[in-house]
Design a protein around this motif. Structure first.
Motif, PDB file in Angstrom:
ATOM      1  N   LEU A  62      34.373  94.057  35.442  1.00 19.11           N
ATOM      2  CA  LEU A  62      33.174  94.641  36.027  1.00 19.11           C
ATOM      3  C   LEU A  62      33.167  96.152  35.854  1.00 19.11           C
ATOM      4  O   LEU A  62      32.145  96.742  35.492  1.00 19.11           O
ATOM      5  CB  LEU A  62      33.083  94.272  37.509  1.00 19.11           C
ATOM      6  CG  LEU A  62      31.922  94.865  38.293  1.00 19.11           C
ATOM      7  CD1 LEU A  62      30.591  94.472  37.685  1.00 19.11           C
ATOM      8  CD2 LEU A  62      31.999  94.439  39.740  1.00 19.11           C
ATOM      9  N   ALA A  63      34.305  96.807  36.067  1.00 16.87           N
ATOM     10  CA  ALA A  63      34.372  98.267  35.929  1.00 16.87           C
ATOM     11  C   ALA A  63      34.046  98.704  34.501  1.00 16.87           C
ATOM     12  O   ALA A  63      33.376  99.716  34.290  1.00 16.87           O
ATOM     13  CB  ALA A  63      35.754  98.776  36.324  1.00 16.87           C
ATOM     14  N   ASP A  64      34.502  97.922  33.511  1.00 14.47           N
ATOM     15  CA  ASP A  64      34.204  98.254  32.113  1.00 14.47           C
ATOM     16  C   ASP A  64      32.721  98.090  31.805  1.00 14.47           C
ATOM     17  O   ASP A  64      32.124  98.895  31.094  1.00 14.47           O
ATOM     18  CB  ASP A  64      35.028  97.383  31.161  1.00 14.47           C
ATOM     19  CG  ASP A  64      36.517  97.636  31.266  1.00 14.47           C
ATOM     20  OD1 ASP A  64      36.913  98.715  31.770  1.00 14.47           O
ATOM     21  OD2 ASP A  64      37.281  96.751  30.843  1.00 14.47           O
ATOM     22  N   VAL A  65      32.118  97.034  32.349  1.00 18.27           N
ATOM     23  CA  VAL A  65      30.681  96.807  32.150  1.00 18.27           C
ATOM     24  C   VAL A  65      29.882  97.954  32.760  1.00 18.27           C
ATOM     25  O   VAL A  65      28.958  98.489  32.143  1.00 18.27           O
ATOM     26  CB  VAL A  65      30.248  95.455  32.756  1.00 18.27           C
ATOM     27  CG1 VAL A  65      28.739  95.293  32.724  1.00 18.27           C
ATOM     28  CG2 VAL A  65      30.924  94.305  32.019  1.00 18.27           C
ATOM     29  N   ALA A  66      30.250  98.355  33.986  1.00 15.17           N
ATOM     30  CA  ALA A  66      29.550  99.456  34.656  1.00 15.17           C
ATOM     31  C   ALA A  66      29.692 100.749  33.855  1.00 15.17           C
ATOM     32  O   ALA A  66      28.724 101.488  33.674  1.00 15.17           O
ATOM     33  CB  ALA A  66      30.102  99.639  36.065  1.00 15.17           C
ATOM     34  N   ARG A  67      30.887 101.018  33.354  1.00 11.44           N
ATOM     35  CA  ARG A  67      31.117 102.225  32.552  1.00 11.44           C
ATOM     36  C   ARG A  67      30.245 102.217  31.303  1.00 11.44           C
ATOM     37  O   ARG A  67      29.607 103.212  30.967  1.00 11.44           O
ATOM     38  CB  ARG A  67      32.595 102.312  32.158  1.00 11.44           C
ATOM     39  CG  ARG A  67      32.929 103.552  31.340  1.00 11.44           C
ATOM     40  CD  ARG A  67      34.229 103.424  30.588  1.00 11.44           C
ATOM     41  NE  ARG A  67      34.095 102.362  29.594  1.00 11.44           N
ATOM     42  CZ  ARG A  67      35.024 101.439  29.360  1.00 11.44           C
ATOM     43  NH1 ARG A  67      36.150 101.436  30.016  1.00 11.44           N
ATOM     44  NH2 ARG A  67      34.826 100.510  28.455  1.00 11.44           N
ATOM     45  N   ASP A  68      30.179 101.081  30.620  1.00  9.22           N
ATOM     46  CA  ASP A  68      29.387 101.018  29.397  1.00  9.22           C
ATOM     47  C   ASP A  68      27.893 101.075  29.670  1.00  9.22           C
ATOM     48  O   ASP A  68      27.126 101.621  28.885  1.00  9.22           O
ATOM     49  CB  ASP A  68      29.748  99.780  28.588  1.00  9.22           C
ATOM     50  CG  ASP A  68      31.107  99.934  27.929  1.00  9.22           C
ATOM     51  OD1 ASP A  68      31.573 101.085  27.785  1.00  9.22           O
ATOM     52  OD2 ASP A  68      31.703  98.913  27.568  1.00  9.22           O
TER      53      ASP A  68
END
Length: 83
Positions: A62-68
């Motif tokens: 989830l954190a990677d999706v939010a960052r992207d």
């Protein structure tokens, strides 16, 4: 948004999360689809963390999706000009 495993999302769940965030800041003008999530992964912007229970669908943090989502929004806003 339903029951989400907050750590690892399949592309459809990741798109649902990112689309919700994008809808909020764009007043409903922009959408993110599962194909967008897979495109980010294909381009190397998003790294899969494993496989879902179906042993077919890749999962993403989830954190990677939010960052992207933030990164692509910032990149898109650089190309917007006000006349």
């Amino acid at each position: 948004m339903g029951d989400l495993d907050i750590d690892h999302l399949i592309a459809a769940q990741a798109a649902q999360y990112a689309d919700c965030a994008r809808q909020f800041v764009s007043a409903g003008a922009a959408h993110i689809t599962p194909a967008t999530i897979r495109s980010w992964a294909h381009r190397g912007h998003l790294t899969a963390t494993g496989l879902a229970a179906d042993d077919r669908s890749r999962t993403y943090r989830l954190a990677d999706v939010a960052r992207d989502e933030l990164r692509t929004r910032a990149r898109a806003l650089r190309h917007v000009s006000i006349l």
